[in-house]
Motif scaffolding. Sequence first.
Motif, PDB file in Angstrom:
ATOM      1  N   GLY A 122       0.791  -1.227   0.000  1.00  0.00           N
ATOM      2  CA  GLY A 122       0.000   0.000   0.000  1.00  0.00           C
ATOM      3  C   GLY A 122       0.822   1.276   0.000  1.00  0.00           C
ATOM      4  O   GLY A 122       0.272   2.363   0.146  1.00  0.00           O
ATOM      5  N   ARG A 123       2.122   1.167  -0.221  1.00  0.00           N
ATOM      6  CA  ARG A 123       3.004   2.333  -0.143  1.00  0.00           C
ATOM      7  C   ARG A 123       3.809   2.502  -1.436  1.00  0.00           C
ATOM      8  O   ARG A 123       3.853   1.614  -2.283  1.00  0.00           O
ATOM      9  N   THR A 124       4.461   3.639  -1.529  1.00  0.00           N
ATOM     10  CA  THR A 124       5.276   3.948  -2.701  1.00  0.00           C
ATOM     11  C   THR A 124       6.742   3.634  -2.421  1.00  0.00           C
ATOM     12  O   THR A 124       7.248   3.912  -1.331  1.00  0.00           O
ATOM     13  N   ASN A 125       7.416   3.037  -3.392  1.00  0.00           N
ATOM     14  CA  ASN A 125       8.865   2.898  -3.328  1.00  0.00           C
ATOM     15  C   ASN A 125       9.469   3.529  -4.578  1.00  0.00           C
ATOM     16  O   ASN A 125       8.763   3.740  -5.575  1.00  0.00           O
ATOM     17  N   THR A 126      10.727   3.864  -4.513  1.00  0.00           N
ATOM     18  CA  THR A 126      11.392   4.542  -5.625  1.00  0.00           C
ATOM     19  C   THR A 126      12.580   3.719  -6.093  1.00  0.00           C
ATOM     20  O   THR A 126      13.409   3.303  -5.286  1.00  0.00           O
ATOM     21  N   VAL A 127      12.627   3.491  -7.399  1.00  0.00           N
ATOM     22  CA  VAL A 127      13.723   2.744  -8.006  1.00  0.00           C
ATOM     23  C   VAL A 127      14.720   3.725  -8.601  1.00  0.00           C
ATOM     24  O   VAL A 127      14.353   4.576  -9.423  1.00  0.00           O
ATOM     25  N   HIS A 128      15.966   3.631  -8.170  1.00  0.00           N
ATOM     26  CA  HIS A 128      17.041   4.479  -8.692  1.00  0.00           C
ATOM     27  C   HIS A 128      18.041   3.606  -9.451  1.00  0.00           C
ATOM     28  O   HIS A 128      18.510   2.595  -8.917  1.00  0.00           O
ATOM     29  N   THR A 129      18.368   3.997 -10.671  1.00  0.00           N
ATOM     30  CA  THR A 129      19.413   3.318 -11.427  1.00  0.00           C
ATOM     31  C   THR A 129      20.497   4.321 -11.807  1.00  0.00           C
ATOM     32  O   THR A 129      20.193   5.383 -12.358  1.00  0.00           O
ATOM     33  N   GLY A 130      21.728   3.982 -11.478  1.00  0.00           N
ATOM     34  CA  GLY A 130      22.866   4.772 -11.930  1.00  0.00           C
ATOM     35  C   GLY A 130      23.418   4.141 -13.189  1.00  0.00           C
ATOM     36  O   GLY A 130      23.593   2.917 -13.250  1.00  0.00           O
ATOM     37  N   VAL A 131      23.668   4.951 -14.204  1.00  0.00           N
ATOM     38  CA  VAL A 131      24.249   4.475 -15.460  1.00  0.00           C
ATOM     39  C   VAL A 131      25.579   5.180 -15.659  1.00  0.00           C
ATOM     40  O   VAL A 131      25.674   6.402 -15.507  1.00  0.00           O
ATOM     41  N   CYS A 189       4.238  -8.176 -10.952  1.00  0.00           N
ATOM     42  CA  CYS A 189       3.267  -7.306 -11.633  1.00  0.00           C
ATOM     43  C   CYS A 189       1.947  -7.285 -10.873  1.00  0.00           C
ATOM     44  O   CYS A 189       1.177  -6.311 -10.977  1.00  0.00           O
ATOM     45  N   PHE A 190       1.661  -8.319 -10.081  1.00  0.00           N
ATOM     46  CA  PHE A 190       0.429  -8.364  -9.303  1.00  0.00           C
ATOM     47  C   PHE A 190       0.457  -7.388  -8.126  1.00  0.00           C
ATOM     48  O   PHE A 190      -0.578  -7.140  -7.514  1.00  0.00           O
ATOM     49  N   PHE A 191       1.623  -6.866  -7.789  1.00  0.00           N
ATOM     50  CA  PHE A 191       1.753  -5.956  -6.647  1.00  0.00           C
ATOM     51  C   PHE A 191       1.517  -4.497  -7.023  1.00  0.00           C
ATOM     52  O   PHE A 191       1.170  -3.681  -6.177  1.00  0.00           O
ATOM     53  N   VAL A 192       1.781  -4.147  -8.274  1.00  0.00           N
ATOM     54  CA  VAL A 192       1.948  -2.745  -8.658  1.00  0.00           C
ATOM     55  C   VAL A 192       0.647  -2.140  -9.179  1.00  0.00           C
ATOM     56  O   VAL A 192       0.062  -2.639 -10.141  1.00  0.00           O
ATOM     57  N   GLU A 193       0.235  -1.049  -8.540  1.00  0.00           N
ATOM     58  CA  GLU A 193      -0.950  -0.314  -8.999  1.00  0.00           C
ATOM     59  C   GLU A 193      -0.609   0.688 -10.087  1.00  0.00           C
ATOM     60  O   GLU A 193      -1.358   0.866 -11.043  1.00  0.00           O
ATOM     61  N   SER A 194       0.530   1.356  -9.948  1.00  0.00           N
ATOM     62  CA  SER A 194       0.912   2.371 -10.931  1.00  0.00           C
ATOM     63  C   SER A 194       2.390   2.687 -10.787  1.00  0.00           C
ATOM     64  O   SER A 194       3.011   2.367  -9.766  1.00  0.00           O
ATOM     65  N   ILE A 195       2.949   3.301 -11.825  1.00  0.00           N
ATOM     66  CA  ILE A 195       4.312   3.810 -11.741  1.00  0.00           C
ATOM     67  C   ILE A 195       4.334   5.238 -12.277  1.00  0.00           C
ATOM     68  O   ILE A 195       3.467   5.632 -13.068  1.00  0.00           O
ATOM     69  N   ARG A 196       5.315   5.979 -11.832  1.00  0.00           N
ATOM     70  CA  ARG A 196       5.512   7.342 -12.316  1.00  0.00           C
ATOM     71  C   ARG A 196       6.956   7.453 -12.779  1.00  0.00           C
ATOM     72  O   ARG A 196       7.870   7.560 -11.966  1.00  0.00           O
ATOM     73  N   GLY A 197       7.148   7.372 -14.096  1.00  0.00           N
ATOM     74  CA  GLY A 197       8.499   7.413 -14.645  1.00  0.00           C
ATOM     75  C   GLY A 197       8.714   6.290 -15.636  1.00  0.00           C
ATOM     76  O   GLY A 197       7.763   5.720 -16.181  1.00  0.00           O
ATOM     77  N   ASP A 198       9.968   5.954 -15.852  1.00  0.00           N
ATOM     78  CA  ASP A 198      10.376   4.996 -16.868  1.00  0.00           C
ATOM     79  C   ASP A 198      10.179   3.562 -16.385  1.00  0.00           C
ATOM     80  O   ASP A 198      10.836   3.118 -15.442  1.00  0.00           O
ATOM     81  N   TYR A 199       9.300   2.825 -17.066  1.00  0.00           N
ATOM     82  CA  TYR A 199       9.060   1.424 -16.723  1.00  0.00           C
ATOM     83  C   TYR A 199      10.346   0.617 -16.809  1.00  0.00           C
ATOM     84  O   TYR A 199      10.637  -0.216 -15.935  1.00  0.00           O
ATOM     85  N   TYR A 200      11.133   0.831 -17.854  1.00  0.00           N
ATOM     86  CA  TYR A 200      12.336   0.031 -18.048  1.00  0.00           C
ATOM     87  C   TYR A 200      13.389   0.310 -16.989  1.00  0.00           C
ATOM     88  O   TYR A 200      14.252  -0.532 -16.730  1.00  0.00           O
ATOM     89  N   ASN A 201      13.310   1.452 -16.351  1.00  0.00           N
ATOM     90  CA  ASN A 201      14.191   1.718 -15.218  1.00  0.00           C
ATOM     91  C   ASN A 201      13.884   0.756 -14.080  1.00  0.00           C
ATOM     92  O   ASN A 201      14.800   0.283 -13.396  1.00  0.00           O
ATOM     93  N   VAL A 202      12.621   0.437 -13.880  1.00  0.00           N
ATOM     94  CA  VAL A 202      12.232  -0.505 -12.833  1.00  0.00           C
ATOM     95  C   VAL A 202      12.710  -1.910 -13.195  1.00  0.00           C
ATOM     96  O   VAL A 202      13.110  -2.686 -12.331  1.00  0.00           O
ATOM     97  N   GLY A 204      15.429  -2.489 -14.760  1.00  0.00           N
ATOM     98  CA  GLY A 204      16.859  -2.527 -14.446  1.00  0.00           C
ATOM     99  C   GLY A 204      17.768  -1.732 -15.349  1.00  0.00           C
ATOM    100  O   GLY A 204      18.958  -1.625 -15.087  1.00  0.00           O
ATOM    101  N   PHE A 205      17.201  -1.152 -16.430  1.00  0.00           N
ATOM    102  CA  PHE A 205      18.054  -0.358 -17.316  1.00  0.00           C
ATOM    103  C   PHE A 205      17.208   0.696 -18.026  1.00  0.00           C
ATOM    104  O   PHE A 205      16.326   0.354 -18.827  1.00  0.00           O
ATOM    105  N   PRO A 206      17.464   1.993 -17.762  1.00  0.00           N
ATOM    106  CA  PRO A 206      16.656   3.067 -18.349  1.00  0.00           C
ATOM    107  C   PRO A 206      17.039   3.313 -19.808  1.00  0.00           C
ATOM    108  O   PRO A 206      17.951   4.075 -20.111  1.00  0.00           O
ATOM    109  N   CYS A 207      16.329   2.663 -20.714  1.00  0.00           N
ATOM    110  CA  CYS A 207      16.709   2.661 -22.134  1.00  0.00           C
ATOM    111  C   CYS A 207      16.705   4.058 -22.741  1.00  0.00           C
ATOM    112  O   CYS A 207      17.621   4.431 -23.487  1.00  0.00           O
ATOM    113  N   ALA A 208      15.647   4.838 -22.473  1.00  0.00           N
ATOM    114  CA  ALA A 208      15.555   6.166 -23.079  1.00  0.00           C
ATOM    115  C   ALA A 208      16.698   7.063 -22.615  1.00  0.00           C
ATOM    116  O   ALA A 208      17.298   7.791 -23.414  1.00  0.00           O
ATOM    117  N   ARG A 209      17.020   7.020 -21.326  1.00  0.00           N
ATOM    118  CA  ARG A 209      18.119   7.841 -20.805  1.00  0.00           C
ATOM    119  C   ARG A 209      19.449   7.396 -21.432  1.00  0.00           C
ATOM    120  O   ARG A 209      20.289   8.229 -21.784  1.00  0.00           O
TER     121      ARG A 209
END
Length: 223
Positions: A122-131, A189-202, A204-209
């Motif tokens: 029921g809470r928000t977590n943030t995924v950070h990827t350093g490239v 995928c059954f856990f996640v209600e929504s994301i804000r940002g790059d899906y591919y970052n979650v 493991g690799f932010p393709c657009a960046r």
Amino acid sequence: MDSCRFRTPLIDALSRRFRVVLASGSPRRKELLDRLGIAYEVIPSGFAEDLDSTQFASAGDYVLENATQKTREVYRRTKDGGPSRPLFVIGADTVVVNASGTILEKPESHADAAATLKAMSGRTNTVHTGVCLLVDDVSSSSGQPRLVTAIESTEVQFGQLDDALVDAYVATGEPMDKAGSYAYQSLACFFVESIRGDYYNVVGFPCARFYQMLRALHEQGAL
């Protein structure tokens, strides 16, 4: 399959001019990089990843330093292996930060994974990827590689998780090598209600960046 790959001048130039190395054994990063059609090889980093996260101002700074150290280790080791084409080393590191600001890396046990996930219900977590990109500078005679870095962050909102769902997920073993104890692209995928940002970052690799970083290098004459 080959006909489905990108054939842009930028990608072609990268593959033609450089020995491209992915400094990670992550199958998810490999899969995403494959989509660009880049010719590369995989040399996983031997960096110990023993940095103290409490010594960094933010989770972003911490994950970026991990990515940078991984990249530097592979670059040095590959250079020491003898002459080759100019090197282009790609490194990345991902962590998850819970709503309380605690950095969640890979779980130490099944019990640890279950407790981590139940606490995120029921809470928000943030995924950070350093490239990190470490590139032999073909536009300069200095002999020093060019270092390019970026941090991508994505917010993930979990729904309410019942204990049976979490326990069943942990029993699959999937969380055990995942930052934050979950893989959104798979059973979590059954856990996640929504994301804000790059899906591919979650994933493991932010393709657009990453592609933006390539474009910037190209515009600077480094590719």
